[in-house]
Design a protein around this motif. Structure first.
Motif, PDB file in Angstrom:
ATOM      1  N   ILE A 126      46.705  42.310  34.387  1.00  0.00           N
ATOM      2  CA  ILE A 126      45.779  42.753  33.349  1.00  0.00           C
ATOM      3  C   ILE A 126      44.334  42.457  33.752  1.00  0.00           C
ATOM      4  O   ILE A 126      43.448  43.307  33.627  1.00  0.00           O
ATOM      5  CB  ILE A 126      46.121  42.070  32.007  1.00  0.00           C
ATOM      6  N   VAL A 127      44.090  41.253  34.251  1.00  0.00           N
ATOM      7  CA  VAL A 127      42.729  40.875  34.652  1.00  0.00           C
ATOM      8  C   VAL A 127      42.279  41.692  35.859  1.00  0.00           C
ATOM      9  O   VAL A 127      41.099  42.040  35.987  1.00  0.00           O
ATOM     10  CB  VAL A 127      42.658  39.367  34.960  1.00  0.00           C
ATOM     11  N   GLN A 128      43.207  42.030  36.756  1.00  0.00           N
ATOM     12  CA  GLN A 128      42.858  42.798  37.940  1.00  0.00           C
ATOM     13  C   GLN A 128      42.282  44.165  37.585  1.00  0.00           C
ATOM     14  O   GLN A 128      41.421  44.685  38.303  1.00  0.00           O
ATOM     15  CB  GLN A 128      44.093  42.969  38.845  1.00  0.00           C
ATOM     16  N   VAL A 129      42.705  44.748  36.478  1.00  0.00           N
ATOM     17  CA  VAL A 129      42.160  46.038  36.049  1.00  0.00           C
ATOM     18  C   VAL A 129      40.660  45.924  35.816  1.00  0.00           C
ATOM     19  O   VAL A 129      39.871  46.769  36.261  1.00  0.00           O
ATOM     20  CB  VAL A 129      42.856  46.525  34.755  1.00  0.00           C
ATOM     21  N   VAL A 130      40.244  44.870  35.125  1.00  0.00           N
ATOM     22  CA  VAL A 130      38.830  44.676  34.818  1.00  0.00           C
ATOM     23  C   VAL A 130      38.041  44.397  36.090  1.00  0.00           C
ATOM     24  O   VAL A 130      36.948  44.937  36.307  1.00  0.00           O
ATOM     25  CB  VAL A 130      38.648  43.529  33.805  1.00  0.00           C
ATOM     26  N   ILE A 131      38.589  43.571  36.951  1.00  0.00           N
ATOM     27  CA  ILE A 131      37.911  43.230  38.202  1.00  0.00           C
ATOM     28  C   ILE A 131      37.738  44.467  39.077  1.00  0.00           C
ATOM     29  O   ILE A 131      36.661  44.712  39.637  1.00  0.00           O
ATOM     30  CB  ILE A 131      38.705  42.143  38.956  1.00  0.00           C
ATOM     31  N   ALA A 132      38.799  45.260  39.204  1.00  0.00           N
ATOM     32  CA  ALA A 132      38.731  46.468  40.041  1.00  0.00           C
ATOM     33  C   ALA A 132      37.683  47.445  39.518  1.00  0.00           C
ATOM     34  O   ALA A 132      36.949  48.068  40.298  1.00  0.00           O
ATOM     35  CB  ALA A 132      40.101  47.140  40.101  1.00  0.00           C
ATOM     36  N   ILE A 139      44.475  32.891  42.337  1.00  0.00           N
ATOM     37  CA  ILE A 139      45.340  33.942  42.898  1.00  0.00           C
ATOM     38  C   ILE A 139      44.558  35.241  43.071  1.00  0.00           C
ATOM     39  O   ILE A 139      44.642  35.905  44.118  1.00  0.00           O
ATOM     40  CB  ILE A 139      46.568  34.156  42.002  1.00  0.00           C
ATOM     41  N   LEU A 140      43.782  35.612  42.073  1.00  0.00           N
ATOM     42  CA  LEU A 140      43.001  36.847  42.147  1.00  0.00           C
ATOM     43  C   LEU A 140      41.922  36.759  43.223  1.00  0.00           C
ATOM     44  O   LEU A 140      41.642  37.745  43.910  1.00  0.00           O
ATOM     45  CB  LEU A 140      42.369  37.142  40.791  1.00  0.00           C
ATOM     46  N   ALA A 141      41.321  35.605  43.389  1.00  0.00           N
ATOM     47  CA  ALA A 141      40.267  35.441  44.392  1.00  0.00           C
ATOM     48  C   ALA A 141      40.812  35.600  45.806  1.00  0.00           C
ATOM     49  O   ALA A 141      40.087  36.011  46.719  1.00  0.00           O
ATOM     50  CB  ALA A 141      39.595  34.078  44.241  1.00  0.00           C
ATOM     51  N   LEU A 142      42.085  35.302  45.996  1.00  0.00           N
ATOM     52  CA  LEU A 142      42.694  35.420  47.325  1.00  0.00           C
ATOM     53  C   LEU A 142      42.931  36.877  47.722  1.00  0.00           C
ATOM     54  O   LEU A 142      43.212  37.158  48.892  1.00  0.00           O
ATOM     55  CB  LEU A 142      44.015  34.655  47.368  1.00  0.00           C
ATOM     56  N   GLY A 165      30.185  47.769  43.459  1.00  0.00           N
ATOM     57  CA  GLY A 165      30.292  47.463  44.881  1.00  0.00           C
ATOM     58  C   GLY A 165      30.383  45.984  45.171  1.00  0.00           C
ATOM     59  O   GLY A 165      30.232  45.565  46.328  1.00  0.00           O
ATOM     60  N   MET A 166      30.629  45.158  44.165  1.00  0.00           N
ATOM     61  CA  MET A 166      30.729  43.710  44.365  1.00  0.00           C
ATOM     62  C   MET A 166      31.917  43.355  45.241  1.00  0.00           C
ATOM     63  O   MET A 166      32.936  44.040  45.249  1.00  0.00           O
ATOM     64  CB  MET A 166      30.879  42.996  43.014  1.00  0.00           C
ATOM     65  N   ARG A 167      31.774  42.261  45.972  1.00  0.00           N
ATOM     66  CA  ARG A 167      32.891  41.713  46.738  1.00  0.00           C
ATOM     67  C   ARG A 167      33.870  41.040  45.783  1.00  0.00           C
ATOM     68  O   ARG A 167      33.547  40.744  44.644  1.00  0.00           O
ATOM     69  CB  ARG A 167      32.374  40.701  47.757  1.00  0.00           C
ATOM     70  N   ARG A 168      35.081  40.778  46.287  1.00  0.00           N
ATOM     71  CA  ARG A 168      36.138  40.274  45.407  1.00  0.00           C
ATOM     72  C   ARG A 168      35.799  38.926  44.784  1.00  0.00           C
ATOM     73  O   ARG A 168      35.915  38.765  43.559  1.00  0.00           O
ATOM     74  CB  ARG A 168      37.467  40.171  46.164  1.00  0.00           C
ATOM     75  N   VAL A 169      35.440  37.945  45.558  1.00  0.00           N
ATOM     76  CA  VAL A 169      35.240  36.603  44.997  1.00  0.00           C
ATOM     77  C   VAL A 169      34.151  36.590  43.926  1.00  0.00           C
ATOM     78  O   VAL A 169      34.366  36.044  42.831  1.00  0.00           O
ATOM     79  CB  VAL A 169      34.949  35.578  46.114  1.00  0.00           C
ATOM     80  N   PRO A 170      32.969  37.175  44.157  1.00  0.00           N
ATOM     81  CA  PRO A 170      31.978  37.217  43.082  1.00  0.00           C
ATOM     82  C   PRO A 170      32.480  37.969  41.848  1.00  0.00           C
ATOM     83  O   PRO A 170      32.191  37.568  40.713  1.00  0.00           O
ATOM     84  CB  PRO A 170      30.790  37.953  43.721  1.00  0.00           C
ATOM     85  N   ALA A 171      33.251  39.044  42.070  1.00  0.00           N
ATOM     86  CA  ALA A 171      33.782  39.804  40.937  1.00  0.00           C
ATOM     87  C   ALA A 171      34.787  38.981  40.146  1.00  0.00           C
ATOM     88  O   ALA A 171      34.783  38.985  38.911  1.00  0.00           O
ATOM     89  CB  ALA A 171      34.435  41.099  41.427  1.00  0.00           C
ATOM     90  N   VAL A 172      35.650  38.255  40.846  1.00  0.00           N
ATOM     91  CA  VAL A 172      36.641  37.420  40.171  1.00  0.00           C
ATOM     92  C   VAL A 172      35.955  36.315  39.373  1.00  0.00           C
ATOM     93  O   VAL A 172      36.294  36.063  38.205  1.00  0.00           O
ATOM     94  CB  VAL A 172      37.628  36.812  41.187  1.00  0.00           C
ATOM     95  N   LEU A 173      34.983  35.653  39.996  1.00  0.00           N
ATOM     96  CA  LEU A 173      34.283  34.563  39.314  1.00  0.00           C
ATOM     97  C   LEU A 173      33.475  35.080  38.125  1.00  0.00           C
ATOM     98  O   LEU A 173      33.444  34.446  37.060  1.00  0.00           O
ATOM     99  CB  LEU A 173      33.375  33.823  40.291  1.00  0.00           C
ATOM    100  N   GLY A 174      32.829  36.231  38.303  1.00  0.00           N
ATOM    101  CA  GLY A 174      32.001  36.768  37.229  1.00  0.00           C
ATOM    102  C   GLY A 174      32.814  37.380  36.107  1.00  0.00           C
ATOM    103  O   GLY A 174      32.679  37.003  34.939  1.00  0.00           O
ATOM    104  N   VAL A 175      33.688  38.325  36.462  1.00  0.00           N
ATOM    105  CA  VAL A 175      34.467  39.048  35.454  1.00  0.00           C
ATOM    106  C   VAL A 175      35.593  38.175  34.904  1.00  0.00           C
ATOM    107  O   VAL A 175      35.747  38.015  33.683  1.00  0.00           O
ATOM    108  CB  VAL A 175      35.046  40.341  36.054  1.00  0.00           C
TER     109      VAL A 175
END
Length: 528
Positions: free
Chosen positions: A338-344, A165-168, A351-361
């Motif tokens: 909650i997880v979106q806070v860390v990703i953002a 869901i977050l990766a989308l 400056g990471m893109r969303r998908v790498p940030a979601v997978l990494g964080v």
């Protein structure tokens, strides 16, 4: 390295669903009914309403204003307010990391219990089944020595759903998920409450919950409990609403949205209270005891009392599926926020893109969650972390925000002006009084009262050595990590926060949140 353009909500309704989804969590279902019952019953609704209007909604508006004004995650937003204040933002991010790691495992428990509802695998002793057969909990807290497969696999599934869901993205992932989950949650709970009200003894339970004890209003602890419930149930204090508001378009009714989200959250809490106490009334009648003897909260209510009820009532399997399904949905919408806070925060920082940030964080949080909590010591780690990160993380962080922003930097009038410019309903002096005086004093008293209890005896009687690393260590570690991260340079030009420019293109936009408060106290009491 240039940062990607900031995502935005597809509509105001999408943001509202997400904010409501974040606010409505496990604490609404299993914490509010018990808090109301123990603090005056129906009379508790008066201090609860006062707390909502003087602390809950004003804090929501402040967090919306910070996120909307700077269009950044908490660390970057606080950095623009004042360079040293960046540490507050990272503190909130660290808090979210900790909460997400253990919050997911409670959702995994609820997933398993949906299936258990049909077979009633807990048998005659739901308490022994939960701690023994299901969690395989060690006799005492300590280090991890064994993994529990029955918890591990649903936990992996929960994290898979959340990360997809977050990766989308904001619009295609979080917004669409909440637009589906929140109506489904309401339908589930309305059906559940309707069924509960038809049970024998339901009236006895509701009488226990709503019969007012007006003398309780003279007890200061009742008012503190009301503020504590509002605070922990609205997802305020740890950066969620700052993050969610940062994805709004420039024209957004911040005040009106906060009012709707606040009252929607409270309405669901009252609905949950009706369902829970109607069910407990049935349980009390079936056992021939008073409601006070079966009333409980937190894990004891969800995974011990309710399974016992399900075994005794007609069509118990369907009732159980609805109840635990509601826990899963409410938990997922909160966990996503909650997880979106860390990703953002990581996206803004690097400056990471969303998908790498979601997978990494997100992957890192999931890994910690999977390594620590589906274990024989997981319940103890969860209980200690939840208690200390809520009391000395979430609540304390909110107090620090108000002291720094309101008292030291004197920025409340600026955020009041910003909210007024973006909203149809204007804020008056009451907003400044609430955030400048009332809420800090209440939060300060909550801290003093909590610390007094903390030092009088060990939380839940746990060994001091265990609490030092699993409780105090976690809360202190969040602060230390925050300070270290705030001292690191913003090397990515794209991620470096820029000074606010009124009417800037960044603010223009073209398309338009908790508690945790999971209430896992009294583990040892339930176990014994």
């Amino acid at each position: 390295m240039s940062s990607p353009s900031r995502e935005q909500w597809g509509s105001r309704a999408g943001f509202l669903f997400a904010a409501i989804g974040s606010a409505i969590g496990l604490g609404n279902i299993w914490r509010f009914p018990a808090v109301a019952y123990e603090n005056g019953g129906g009379a508790f609704l008066l201090p609860y309403l006062v707390a909502l209007l003087t602390a809950g909604i004003p804090l929501l508006i402040l967090e919306y204003s910070i996120g909307h004004k700077y269009r950044k995650s908490p660390p970057a937003a606080f950095r623009q307010i004042s360079r040293p204040a960046e540490a507050i933002g990272w503190w909130q991010v660290a808090i979210c990391f900790v909460i997400a790691a253990y919050y997911a495992v409670i959702i995994a428990w609820a997933v398993r219990y949906i299936g258990y509802s049909f077979g009633e695998q807990w048998g005659e002793d739901a308490n022994a089944f939960f701690f023994g057969d299901f969690l395989q909990a060690a006799d005492a807290p300590g280090f991890v020595s064994d993994y529990v497969g029955g918890v591990l696999w649903p936990l992996i599934a929960v994290w898979a759903v959340v990360l997809v869901i977050l990766a989308l993205g904001i619009r295609n992932g979080i917004e669409k998920a909440n637009k589906f989950f929140i109506p489904l949650l309401v339908v589930f709970f309305v059906v559940l409450v309707g069924r509960a009200l038809t049970l024998d003894g339901a009236g006895k339970g509701l009488d226990g919950l709503f019969r007012p004890d007006w003398s309780a209003l003279g007890d200061g602890s009742v008012w503190v409990a009301a503020y504590g419930q509002i605070f922990f149930s609205l997802s305020i204090g740890f950066g969620i609403m700052i993050t969610y508001a940062s994805y709004l378009r420039r024209r957004a009714d911040l005040t009106g949205t906060a009012m709707v989200a606040g009252f929607a959250n409270s309405a669901f809490e009252i609905l949950a209270g009706i369902g829970v106490f109607a069910t407990l009334g049935f349980m009390a009648a079936a056992q021939g005891v008073g409601v006070d003897e079966v009333a409980s909260s937190g894990i004891g209510l969800a995974f011990i009392a309710f399974p016992t009820v399900i075994s005794q009532m007609p069509m118990g399997a369907l009732f159980g599926a609805l109840f635990f399904g509601s826990l899963v949905i409410a938990g997922l919408t909160s966990l996503i926020s909650i997880v979106q806070v860390v990703i953002a925060a990581v996206q803004d920082r690097t400056g990471m893109r969303r998908v790498p940030a979601v997978l990494g964080v997100g992957g890192a949080i999931a890994l910690v969650s999977i390594l620590l909590f589906p274990t024989d010591s997981g319940i103890y780690l969860l209980d200690a972390a939840d208690h200390f990160i809520n009391q000395y993380g979430v609540a304390l962080a909110a107090l620090v925000v108000l002291v720094v922003v309101g008292w030291l930097l004197r920025r409340l009038p600026a955020f009041q002006q910003h909210a007024n410019e973006a909203s149809a309903m204007r804020l008056g002096r009451w907003w400044l009084i609430c955030l400048g005086i009332v809420t800090p004093l209440v939060l300060g008293w909550m801290m003093v009262d909590s610390l007094r209890a903390e030092f009088s005896e060990n939380y839940e009687g746990y060994p001091t050595s265990f609490l030092l690393w699993a409780g105090w260590g976690v809360a202190a570690g969040a602060v230390i990590v925050a300070v270290i991260l705030s001292l690191l340079p913003w090397r990515s030009a794209g991620a470096e926060p820029i000074e606010e420019a009124s009417g800037s293109a960044a603010e223009a936009g073209v398309g338009s949140g908790s508690g945790s408060g999971s209430g896992t106290a009294a583990i040892e009491e339930e176990k014994n």
